[in-house]
Design a protein around this motif. Structure first.
Motif: not given
Length: 690
Positions: A655-684
């Motif tokens: 990925a371009p420099d900084g992209l993953v960090e920017c995306v993670l910073r944006a999504l880090g403000n959110y909570c997805y309780p039904s996905a707690a404790g899992t690793t899975q694909p990002l989007m439907k």
């Protein structure tokens, strides 16, 4: 450069929003340049262009929720790379989410609600230097900004025009700007209205219309038929335009009598201006399609319609807040088909509050649909709609503005959603209805404008593929419902496993048939006109662009070049004049081809606001899914509270420099309780066309 305008630019498709903004800037005496942005894949190129030009203002078009995460990432990365000018965002999505954007995306300085032209001109006139202060912003119409204390405030009242002024040319300041070419005919994308008269509970267009009323303007405005005819005549005589695409959400009056009168008035006005035979497409409601209205539209030149039916049973229409008869949809499709119009219709089959009983009735009703392919869609829960407020009040939403998903109240509906979304060729990819959407448009133009072209075989392909698609879609829905009814997750998994290969094989076969039919149309029209022509594949390009709005497009920063489906033996690469659907209220021609895949097995879809997750299971089978061009997902890891804490490019993509960090910073403000404790694909994801 004074202003860089950033938004979606695609070959042979016009974006009037950006064109009008650029024209307003130039008419005010300033310079503007439009930079194409199709999603994550374009971030590096856009950043490079902005840093080189160093514009005073960077204006970003945020029209849809699907583009929000990519656009937010772009502006954050611009700041990381040292851009110091003003970042201003506007558009449909920005209007509905202005305050949230300023709270969550720190790189944004100003959000403009509703009309952007007066605000942008005012920002340029008031302060020639790069930064703007609070005293200036307080006087600018429609702006939302942070004050010196960091609090979100609004400026002067927004401008909500009561008069619609249309321009079918790509650049209103350049009457000779090139027009798109569809099947050899110059074409124009038209906008003849603003907002919507209806009040559908799930629709964010209705939400914007409500907000327009609250701001002191009309919820809906329609261009006078004489003025619309003037513009069409200018395009017809001055640019030889013969194919028109009306991009309006609801151009026709809602009452059949008024719609019929509108058609007659436009016909009279066009004849008075010596506009002869044309072809056009539009979106329309089923309940306006009386015999008289359909006949009048066909006389005008209607060749393809996207019919907004949404629900086919009385119970589903009530759930959607639609004030229409459940008989209206099938009757409209029969009337349009009988008049020779190629149609595609939609069905909003899944939603967080839909009961399983209502879905069973809806599936039964879908079994009676004839004449047009049913484009199956899950309901998006968009801020600004009354349905959003209802779902939010019930605690069914997860995540936030940039990536939102929902849970289902009925666990059987959740299991049905698991089954339906397990087949990517049905909801996610360049699906059969979208292929038929492209085929129908080109068939219609050929039949209307090239009567000597032999398109009989292609026409029969449209009918046969439609019949087979609808039949199998209902079969799969009934099987999925039977498994979901038991509340047995293993039975649902067994159903998916048993059907996956067969469903994919059939859909590949049907899509390949559509591709062959398009080639046949090109050949027939080329022979009849004595010059090579290329079909317009708007739906195909929509599917490809949708992919680049997701992190999938970060696969080494390149597009897959494969353009041949070996199994079908069909060249599926779009021609130089491929176009797309109205994702940006679309309507600017660009010479730059999008960095998106073109083969059927490389097309993916638009990421929606709602992943589908059963409320009772914290680790559902398919809560998120994001396909790379190479079909490898970006994985997101959630902590025990459901907060995203890590992103991984699992195929080794860079990925371009900084992209993953920017995306993670944006999504880090959110909570997805039904996905707690899992690793899975990002989007439907799923794909909208219109």
């Amino acid at each position: 450069m004074d202003v860089a305008l950033i938004g979606l630019i695609l070959p042979q498709v016009q974006n009037h929003t950006l064109g009008r903004l650029a024209a307003a800037v130039r008419l005010a005496g300033f310079g503007a340049e439009i930079l194409p942005f199709g999603g994550f894949v374009d971030i590096e190129a856009v950043i490079g262009a902005v840093m080189k030009a160093s514009p005073r203002i960077c204006g970003v078009s945020m029209q849809t929720g699907e583009s929000a995460l990519a656009s937010a990432t772009l502006v954050e990365m611009l700041r990381l790379r040292g851009y110091e000018g003003q970042i201003v965002v506007g558009g449909h999505f920005a209007t509905l989410n202005a305050e949230d954007l300023l709270r969550e995306v720190t790189a944004i300085d100003v959000v403009v609600r509703f009309a952007g032209e007066p605000a942008l001109a005012a920002l340029l006139r008031e302060r020639p230097e790069r930064r703007l202060d609070q005293t200036v912003l307080e006087e600018v119409p429609g702006v939302v900004f942070r004050d010196l204390a960091g609090d979100v405030r609004r400026g002067a009242p927004a401008v909500v025009d009561a008069i619609v002024t249309g321009s079918g040319v790509s650049d209103p300041t350049d009457p000779q700007s090139p027009m798109p070419v569809h099947l050899g005919f110059p074409a124009a994308d038209m906008v003849g209205s603003r907002g919507c008269e209806a009040h559908c509970s799930y629709c964010c267009v209705a939400g914007v219309s409500d907000a327009a009323e609250a701001a002191g303007g009309p919820r809906y405005a329609r261009q006078a038929t004489t003025e619309l005819a003037d513009e069409m005549a200018r395009l017809y005589h001055g640019h030889n335009v013969r194919a028109f695409n009306f991009m309006d959400d609801n151009l026709l009056p809602m009452e059949p009598e008024a719609a019929h009168a509108w058609c007659r008035a436009l016909s009279t006005a066009l004849r008075a201006r010596a506009v002869d035979r044309i072809a056009f497409s539009l979106q329309m409601r089923a309940d306006v399609c009386t015999d008289e209205v359909v006949s009048a539209l066909v006389d005008l030149g209607l060749v393809r319609a996207y019919v907004g039916i949404d629900g086919y049973s009385g119970r589903q229409l009530v759930a959607l807040g639609r004030n229409a008869s459940h008989h209206a949809g099938p009757l409209a499709l029969a009337r349009l088909a009988g008049a020779g119009v190629f149609s595609v219709c939609n069905a909003l089959i899944l939603g967080p509050t839909f009961t399983f009983a209502s879905l069973e009735k809806e599936i039964d009703a879908l079994g009676d649909v004839r004449h047009a392919p049913v484009h199956l869609l899950p309901l998006d829960v968009r801020k600004g709609s009354s349905y959003f407020n209802r779902v939010q009040a019930r605690g069914l939403l997860e995540g936030g503005m940039l990536l939102r998903r929902y849970r289902f109240e009925d666990p059987r509906t959740a299991l049905l959603a698991d089954a339906v979304t397990a087949f990517p060729t049905r909801l996610e990819e360049y699906s059969v209805p979208i292929a038929l959407y492209d085929l129908g448009y080109n068939l219609g133009i050929a039949r209307r404008l090239v009567p000597g072209a032999d398109i009989a075989t292609a026409t029969e392909t449209y009918r046969d593929v439609t019949r087979r698609w609808n039949t199998d879609q209902v079969r799969v829905l009934r099987g999925a419902a039977a498994a979901a009814r038991t509340l047995n997750r293993q039975l649902v998994a067994d159903f998916i496993a048993a059907e996956r290969d067969g469903v994919g094989a059939l859909d590949n076969e049907l899509r390949a048939s559509c591709a062959r039919a398009l080639r046949d149309i090109e050949t027939a029209v080329s022979q009849a006109r004595g010059t090579p022509v290329h079909a317009h594949r708007r739906g195909s390009l929509l599917s490809g662009v949708a992919l680049s709005m997701m992190l999938a497009a970060c696969d080494h920063g390149r597009a897959v070049s494969a353009n041949f489906d070996a199994a079908a033996g069909v060249d599926l690469a779009p021609s130089a004049d491929t176009g797309r659907s109205s994702l940006d209220a679309l309507v600017l021609v660009g010479d730059r081809a999008p960095a998106t895949p073109t083969a059927l097995d490389a097309l993916s879809s638009l990421c929606g606001d709602g992943g589908r997750t059963p409320t009772e299971d914290p680790s559902p089978a398919v809560p998120f899914d994001c396909c790379f061009i190479s079909r490898e997902p970006i994985q997101v890891t959630f902590d025990d509270a459901g907060v995203p804490v890590a992103l991984t490019l699992v195929d080794g993509g860079v990925a371009p420099d900084g992209l993953v960090e920017c995306v993670l910073r944006a999504l880090g403000n959110y909570c997805y309780p039904s996905a707690a404790g899992t690793t899975q694909p990002l989007m439907k994801a799923h794909c909208w066309i219109a």
